[in-house]
Design a protein around this motif. Structure first.
Motif, short mmCIF file in Angstrom:
data_model
loop_
_atom_site.label_atom_id
_atom_site.label_comp_id
_atom_site.label_asym_id
_atom_site.label_seq_id
_atom_site.Cartn_x
_atom_site.Cartn_y
_atom_site.Cartn_z
N GLU A 9 35.82 25.98 90.27
CA GLU A 9 35.90 26.64 91.57
C GLU A 9 34.70 27.57 91.72
O GLU A 9 34.19 28.12 90.75
CB GLU A 9 37.20 27.42 91.72
CG GLU A 9 38.44 26.54 91.63
CD GLU A 9 39.69 27.21 92.21
OE1 GLU A 9 39.59 28.37 92.67
OE2 GLU A 9 40.73 26.56 92.21
N ALA A 11 32.88 30.45 94.79
CA ALA A 11 32.98 31.13 96.08
C ALA A 11 31.80 32.05 96.27
O ALA A 11 31.25 32.61 95.31
CB ALA A 11 34.28 31.93 96.15
N TYR A 12 31.36 32.18 97.53
CA TYR A 12 30.40 33.19 97.92
C TYR A 12 31.19 34.34 98.54
O TYR A 12 31.63 34.25 99.69
CB TYR A 12 29.38 32.63 98.92
CG TYR A 12 28.49 31.55 98.36
CD1 TYR A 12 27.40 31.88 97.55
CD2 TYR A 12 28.73 30.21 98.63
CE1 TYR A 12 26.57 30.89 97.03
CE2 TYR A 12 27.90 29.22 98.11
CZ TYR A 12 26.83 29.57 97.32
OH TYR A 12 26.01 28.59 96.80
N ARG A 14 34.21 36.05 99.63
CA ARG A 14 35.56 35.56 99.91
C ARG A 14 35.58 34.12 100.43
O ARG A 14 36.65 33.57 100.67
CB ARG A 14 36.24 36.48 100.93
CG ARG A 14 36.46 37.90 100.41
CD ARG A 14 37.21 38.72 101.44
NE ARG A 14 37.46 40.09 100.96
CZ ARG A 14 38.10 41.01 101.67
NH1 ARG A 14 38.54 40.72 102.89
NH2 ARG A 14 38.28 42.22 101.16
N THR A 15 34.39 33.54 100.60
CA THR A 15 34.32 32.17 101.12
C THR A 15 34.35 31.18 99.96
O THR A 15 33.39 31.07 99.19
CB THR A 15 33.03 31.97 101.94
OG1 THR A 15 32.98 32.92 103.00
CG2 THR A 15 32.99 30.56 102.51
N VAL A 16 35.44 30.48 99.83
CA VAL A 16 35.60 29.50 98.76
C VAL A 16 34.87 28.22 99.15
O VAL A 16 35.09 27.66 100.22
CB VAL A 16 37.09 29.20 98.50
CG1 VAL A 16 37.22 28.13 97.42
CG2 VAL A 16 37.81 30.47 98.09
N VAL A 17 33.98 27.77 98.27
CA VAL A 17 33.15 26.59 98.56
C VAL A 17 33.65 25.37 97.78
O VAL A 17 33.68 24.26 98.31
CB VAL A 17 31.68 26.87 98.22
CG1 VAL A 17 30.81 25.65 98.53
CG2 VAL A 17 31.18 28.08 98.99
N LYS A 19 36.85 23.90 95.22
CA LYS A 19 38.23 24.19 94.85
C LYS A 19 38.74 23.13 93.87
O LYS A 19 38.82 21.96 94.21
CB LYS A 19 39.13 24.18 96.10
CG LYS A 19 38.59 24.95 97.29
CD LYS A 19 39.36 24.59 98.56
CE LYS A 19 38.65 25.12 99.79
NZ LYS A 19 39.31 24.67 101.04
N GLY A 37 28.20 20.75 104.51
CA GLY A 37 29.17 21.81 104.31
C GLY A 37 30.28 21.48 103.34
O GLY A 37 31.19 22.29 103.14
N THR A 42 26.01 23.26 96.35
CA THR A 42 26.61 24.23 95.43
C THR A 42 26.97 23.56 94.11
O THR A 42 26.72 24.11 93.03
CB THR A 42 27.86 24.86 96.05
OG1 THR A 42 27.49 25.55 97.24
CG2 THR A 42 28.53 25.83 95.09
N GLN A 206 35.43 19.16 102.10
CA GLN A 206 36.08 20.46 102.22
C GLN A 206 36.27 21.14 100.85
O GLN A 206 37.29 21.76 100.58
CB GLN A 206 37.41 20.30 102.95
CG GLN A 206 37.21 19.77 104.36
CD GLN A 206 38.49 19.38 105.05
OE1 GLN A 206 39.53 19.23 104.41
NE2 GLN A 206 38.43 19.19 106.34
N GLY A 207 35.24 20.99 100.00
CA GLY A 207 35.23 21.68 98.72
C GLY A 207 36.03 21.02 97.61
O GLY A 207 36.10 21.55 96.51
#
Length: 251
Positions: A9, A11-12, A14-17, A19, A37, A42, A206-207
């Motif tokens: 996992e 995240a930047y 609070r933005t989880v990139v 999961k 996106g 990442t 979506q990550g």
């Protein structure tokens, strides 16, 4: 050398990139697909050690994290989508410098560079200035820079973007040859690159790793009868149908 991602996992703030990403690749060319996106860049940054996961683990062979083996050579070569080089330098000097920055002793850099240029079919361009190269030649030079220190893993971000069909074919030939002995991770938006090069495909959406398998297995997941009349291969239709399905599921 295998790469294994376990519950990764990122995240930047609070933005989880990313999961709970689980993925494993080995020798050969593994493709990474996903819409803008989805977290592809990442994930590549994590693979090459530019960033670290917030949680989870990335295992390289029997070691973690990516570092330098006892012989001092980094085990990963990376070609970003955009890279800057000095146009006035010769191709050979550029690759020699890349070898040196990745731990090759100074006295062995020229030899390492010559070997890498031969691998990407640019061995007769060593004395040319970088600014004299075509787009495809410049892309192959970037791959040579990533190979000069003889890594076990090669990570490529959109290596054929912006190339004409002939240049794209030459770059594909080089990537296919590298994949015979090394672990190659290829991130691209071009379905043709995946179809012609990859024996293994991961789809990020979506990550999350939405699919992990072969192109045939992806095609089997989708009822292509529902997409009759849509231009494209079965694999291409299947990929886009999967993305649409995942998007609809999260609306």
């Amino acid at each position: 050398m295998p790469i294994i991602l376990k519950s990764v996992e990122f995240a930047y703030g609070r933005t989880v990139v990313l999961k709970d990403v689980n993925w494993a690749v080995d020798i050969g060319v593994s493709g990474l697909l996903g819409p803008n996106g989805s977290g592809k860049t990442t994930l590549l940054n994590l693979l090459v050690g530019l960033t670290r996961p917030r949680s989870g683990e990335i295992i390289y062979g029997s070691a973690s994290p990516p570092g330098r083996p006892s012989n001092g050579r980094a085990r990963i070569g990376y070609v970003p989508q955009r890279f800057s080089v000095a146009g006035e330098m010769t191709v050979l000097d550029t690759i020699s410098y890349a070898a040196w920055t990745n731990g090759v002793p100074a006295k062995g850099c020229a030899t390492a560079a010559s070997k890498a240029l031969a691998t990407v079919q640019l061995d007769d361009h060593g004395r040319r200035r970088v600014r004299q190269l075509s787009g495809g030649q410049r892309q192959r030079m970037g791959i040579a820079a990533a190979l000069a220190h003889e890594p076990d893993i090669v990570v490529l971000d959109e290596p054929t973007v912006g190339l004409d069909p002939g240049q794209r074919l030459r770059v594909r030939e080089v990537i296919a040859d590298i994949g015979r002995t090394k672990t190659v991770v290829l991130s691209t938006h071009l379905i043709e690159d995946i179809a012609h090069l990859c024996n293994h495909v991961g789809v990020l959406a979506q990550g999350r790793m939405a699919f992990d398998g072969t192109e045939n297995e992806l095609s089997e997941l989708i009822d292509n009868a529902q997409h009759e009349g849509v231009l494209g291969s079965d694999f291409e239709r299947s990929y886009y149908a999967l993305i649409e399905r995942l998007g609809a599921a999260n609306e």
